[in-house]
Write an enzyme that holds these catalytic residues in place. Structure first.
Site, PDB file in Angstrom:
ATOM      1  N   HIS A 186     -22.728 -22.107  68.468  1.00  0.00           N
ATOM      2  CA  HIS A 186     -22.851 -23.447  69.079  1.00  0.00           C
ATOM      3  C   HIS A 186     -24.259 -23.632  69.679  1.00  0.00           C
ATOM      4  CE1 HIS A 186     -21.318 -26.958  71.293  1.00  0.00           C
ATOM      5  NE2 HIS A 186     -21.786 -26.450  72.413  1.00  0.00           N
TER       6      HIS A 186
HETATM    7  C1  HEM Z   1     -24.091 -22.278  77.180  1.00  0.00           C
HETATM    8  C2  HEM Z   1     -24.850 -23.082  76.526  1.00  0.00           C
HETATM    9  C3  HEM Z   1     -24.438 -24.317  75.774  1.00  0.00           C
HETATM   10  C4  HEM Z   1     -25.325 -25.152  75.185  1.00  0.00           C
HETATM   11  C5  HEM Z   1     -26.840 -24.999  75.143  1.00  0.00           C
HETATM   12  C6  HEM Z   1     -24.576 -26.243  74.613  1.00  0.00           C
HETATM   13  C7  HEM Z   1     -25.114 -27.324  73.978  1.00  0.00           C
HETATM   14  C8  HEM Z   1     -24.439 -28.415  73.478  1.00  0.00           C
HETATM   15  C9  HEM Z   1     -25.024 -29.582  72.894  1.00  0.00           C
HETATM   16  C10 HEM Z   1     -26.516 -29.810  72.710  1.00  0.00           C
HETATM   17  C11 HEM Z   1     -24.043 -30.425  72.518  1.00  0.00           C
HETATM   18  C12 HEM Z   1     -24.204 -31.796  71.849  1.00  0.00           C
HETATM   19  C13 HEM Z   1     -24.052 -31.688  70.341  1.00  0.00           C
HETATM   20  C14 HEM Z   1     -24.091 -33.047  69.678  1.00  0.00           C
HETATM   21  O1  HEM Z   1     -24.017 -34.071  70.357  1.00  0.00           O
HETATM   22  O2  HEM Z   1     -24.154 -33.107  68.422  1.00  0.00           O
HETATM   23  C15 HEM Z   1     -22.795 -29.799  72.885  1.00  0.00           C
HETATM   24  C16 HEM Z   1     -21.549 -30.337  72.663  1.00  0.00           C
HETATM   25  C17 HEM Z   1     -20.358 -29.726  73.017  1.00  0.00           C
HETATM   26  N1  HEM Z   1     -20.216 -28.498  73.629  1.00  0.00           N
HETATM   27 FE1  HEM Z   1     -21.717 -27.274  74.229  1.00  0.00          FE
HETATM   28  N2  HEM Z   1     -23.242 -26.036  74.829  1.00  0.00           N
HETATM   29  C18 HEM Z   1     -23.106 -24.862  75.533  1.00  0.00           C
HETATM   30  C19 HEM Z   1     -21.910 -24.295  75.952  1.00  0.00           C
HETATM   31  C20 HEM Z   1     -20.661 -24.800  75.672  1.00  0.00           C
HETATM   32  C21 HEM Z   1     -19.412 -24.173  76.050  1.00  0.00           C
HETATM   33  C22 HEM Z   1     -19.298 -22.850  76.794  1.00  0.00           C
HETATM   34  C23 HEM Z   1     -18.414 -24.965  75.597  1.00  0.00           C
HETATM   35  C24 HEM Z   1     -16.923 -24.769  75.679  1.00  0.00           C
HETATM   36  C25 HEM Z   1     -16.305 -23.613  75.670  1.00  0.00           C
HETATM   37  C26 HEM Z   1     -19.015 -26.101  74.945  1.00  0.00           C
HETATM   38  C27 HEM Z   1     -18.306 -27.138  74.364  1.00  0.00           C
HETATM   39  C28 HEM Z   1     -18.873 -28.247  73.785  1.00  0.00           C
HETATM   40  C29 HEM Z   1     -18.123 -29.352  73.213  1.00  0.00           C
HETATM   41  C30 HEM Z   1     -16.597 -29.463  73.175  1.00  0.00           C
HETATM   42  C31 HEM Z   1     -19.059 -30.271  72.744  1.00  0.00           C
HETATM   43  C32 HEM Z   1     -18.776 -31.607  72.045  1.00  0.00           C
HETATM   44  C33 HEM Z   1     -18.794 -31.321  70.550  1.00  0.00           C
HETATM   45  C34 HEM Z   1     -17.454 -31.502  69.912  1.00  0.00           C
HETATM   46  O3  HEM Z   1     -16.555 -32.115  70.505  1.00  0.00           O
HETATM   47  O4  HEM Z   1     -17.291 -31.019  68.740  1.00  0.00           O
HETATM   48  N3  HEM Z   1     -20.372 -25.966  75.013  1.00  0.00           N
HETATM   49  N4  HEM Z   1     -23.061 -28.576  73.471  1.00  0.00           N
END
Ligand code: HEM
Length: 234
Positions: A186
């Protein structure tokens, strides 16, 4: 008079300007806070979990005030992360339902990895890779919560026979491994797609970003914008 379904009713939410340039809002402040609280909990849980997993990583307990504190804090942070993650799930699950074009995207994974985005079917708000990761994260979180509760000595483990607690600790490590690998992918994908991190830190993306990476979503946003403008004129 034709009525638009509630979910598709045009709102001003999608549209904003940054330095007088029109941009598309991808995440609200609440969505971003929710995401980063989940991410901070994840980092704390991964570090404290690894510290408890193997003596070679026990030194990480120094970050949490020593062994006993790590053991006390880990499950409480886990509960906070579970609740925070479930709020993300409520917000985003409907954008992650698999569609016909997603199977095609997976079949063309070679084009994805070679950055030949023009050859891919038009992508909605999330691509198939993001959707698969979303469901894997959800399954791992449920697995971690259930097995974690069985192992939580202070409150619950005396309800279970030792064999169940042993099986739970094995499965807890398995789900922990799966979620750590998923989050590494991710983060890698978030860095790889330039502009994605800004979407999650500042909330907006450019029209060009949306058209390049999520053409179908871009079409929907532009359509909403047009009906909003029509509504203003009428
Ligand atoms: C630790 C560093 C993390 C970074 C740098 C990060 C970064 C990002 C970014 C940039 C997005 C936007 C993607 C887009 O709009 O196309 C996103 C979406 C998301 N992230 Fe993270 N994330 C991190 C950790 C996590 C963790 C730990 C979780 C959950 C266990 C998480 C769950 C999600 C979810 C659910 C979305 C929405 C995408 C979807 O619904 O498919 N993220 N993240």
């Amino acid at each position: 008079m034709s009525s638009t379904p509630k979910a598709e009713r045009p709102t001003a939410r999608d549209f904003a300007t940054v330095h007088d340039q029109p941009v598309i809002q991808r995440y609200t402040a609440n969505e971003r806070s929710n995401h980063w609280i989940t991410a901070i909990c994840f980092v704390l849980l991964a570090l404290s979990g690894l510290a408890l997993f193997h003596p070679a990583m026990f030194w990480l307990t120094a970050l949490f005030g020593g062994g006993p504190w790590t053991r006390i804090l880990h499950p409480f942070i886990g509960v906070v992360m579970f609740v925070s993650f479930m709020l993300l799930v409520i917000r985003f699950w409907h954008h992650n339902v698999m569609e016909r074009g997603d199977v095609q995207w997976i079949r063309q994974i070679g084009d994805v990895l070679a950055n030949r985005e023009e050859k891919l079917p038009p992508i909605g708000r999330y691509n198939a890779g993001q959707k698969v990761l979303f469901w894997v994260m959800l399954a791992s979180m449920l697995g971690l919560l259930l097995t974690g509760l069985v192992m939580w000595r202070a409150y619950f483990s005396h309800f279970f026979p030792v064999g169940v607690i042993r099986a739970a600790s094995l499965l807890h490590a398995f789900f922990g491994f799966v979620i750590i690998c998923s989050i590494i992918v991710h983060i890698y994908a978030a860095i790889w797609i330039k502009g994605a991190i800004r979407a999650m830190t500042q909330g907006w993306v450019t029209y060009a970003w949306a058209r390049k990476h999520h053409a179908k979503w871009y079409g929907e946003v532009v359509e909403r914008e047009r009906s909003l403008a029509r509504g203003r004129r009428e």
